[in-house]
Design an enzyme around this catalytic site. Structure first.
Site, short mmCIF file in Angstrom:
data_model
loop_
_atom_site.label_atom_id
_atom_site.label_comp_id
_atom_site.label_asym_id
_atom_site.label_seq_id
_atom_site.Cartn_x
_atom_site.Cartn_y
_atom_site.Cartn_z
N HIS A 100 9.72 -3.44 3.04
CA HIS A 100 9.22 -3.70 1.68
C HIS A 100 10.39 -3.99 0.73
O HIS A 100 10.30 -4.87 -0.13
CB HIS A 100 8.47 -2.48 1.13
N MET A 108 0.85 -1.20 0.00
CA MET A 108 0.00 0.00 0.00
C MET A 108 0.88 1.24 0.00
O MET A 108 0.46 2.32 0.42
CB MET A 108 -0.94 -0.02 1.20
N GLY A 109 2.12 1.08 -0.45
CA GLY A 109 3.02 2.23 -0.56
C GLY A 109 3.58 2.65 0.79
O GLY A 109 3.60 1.86 1.73
#
Ligand code: PAF
Length: 281
Positions: A37, A30-31
């Site tokens: 990440h 989701m950024g």
């Protein structure tokens, strides 16, 4: 890195890559990307010949509208991080692209027991939304391998269940270790909303998990749980749960269980920021 905003375009590109027999590693996000990440991107790059990341803040998994409104967005910086990490493809769709006629037309999945406990109980409808969007993304990207972080332990179990529910029996769901800050705080997009004083105390969640893990031979879980709740409260947290569960199926345990792989899980709020973390015990 190639960036796609449109489903048809990315599908065409992926179909060409599949013809070249490229193996596809997919990292849905989701950024508000962080080193956690990026470690997923690196793992996907090691294992596959094409790495595909998606950034989509999925409205259907937010049971709290305010949480959605405040969810950090940093697309420019995210693109920079992905370029530096050598990610091959970024899928960056709009809400309308993913849910053209609203969300009600898109398939949802029933995760049964997993949807009734811990995150499922605290955030009604959350896993329905996660299953819906990841299902949709998997149909678009058709990866060989899916990479997700252990930080969202229950989500990992939900997604492991989703693959066979979708008939994707060859999809490998690869759970990668939680990335942590130097003081142990689990990396999370939500951490950037912490004020400086909140950030200083936030590692107490990690300390509680370490304490639950280290006392498994010598203490009763209810005693350790109470110590954790008291410590969290002393640091200004409102505890949602401090739980112990069977790591294989998340059956909740009232005490440590010999010869059983266990996981300790905590959710707590500081101000209006909700943090979760877990540790294998
Ligand atoms: O963990 C997340 O960031 C999200 O829940 C996911 C898996 C990208 C689905 O929106």
């Amino acid at each position: 890195m190639v960036i796609f905003k449109n489903i048809n375009d990315i599908k065409k590109y992926i179909s060409l890559k599949k013809d070249e027999e490229r193996s596809i590693g997919f990292i849905p996000t989701m950024g508000a990307l962080h080193a956690g990440h990026i470690s997923l991107i690196q793992k996907a790059k090691e294992d596959n010949t094409l790495s595909v990341c998606s950034i989509f803040v999925n409205p259907t998994q937010f049971n709290d509208k305010k949480d959605l409104e405040k969810y950090p967005v940093s697309t420019e910086a995210d693109i920079e991080l992905l370029l530096n990490a050598g990610c091959d493809v970024l899928f960056l769709p709009s809400v309308n692209e993913i849910y053209p006629d609203g969300d009600s037309n898109f398939k949802t999945y029933d995760f049964g027991y997993l949807d009734t406990i811990l995150e499922g109980a605290q955030r009604p409808g959350h896993f329905k939304g996660v299953g819906q969007v990841v299902g949709r993304l998997l149909e678009i990207v058709e990866p060989d391998n899916l990479y997700i972080g252990q930080k969202d332990y229950q989500q990992c179990m939900v997604l492991k269940k989703l693959a066979p529910m979708m008939g994707l029996n060859d999809l490998n769901v690869i759970i990668c270790p939680t990335a942590r800050e130097a003081d142990g705080l689990a990396m999370s997009s939500r951490n950037r909303r912490l004020t400086e004083p909140q950030r200083v105390v936030a590692a107490v969640i990690y300390q509680c998990l370490v304490s639950i893990q280290s006392k498994k031979q010598t203490a009763q879980f209810d005693v350790v749980k109470k110590e954790c709740e008291d410590l969290l409260a002393a640091k200004g947290f409102v505890t949602e749960y401090v739980a112990l569960a069977d790591a294989r199926d998340l059956t909740l345990l009232s005490n440590y269980k010999k010869d059983t792989p266990m996981v300790a899980l905590i959710a707590a709020r500081i101000g209006d920021i909700r943090l979760i973390d877990n540790m294998l015990v």
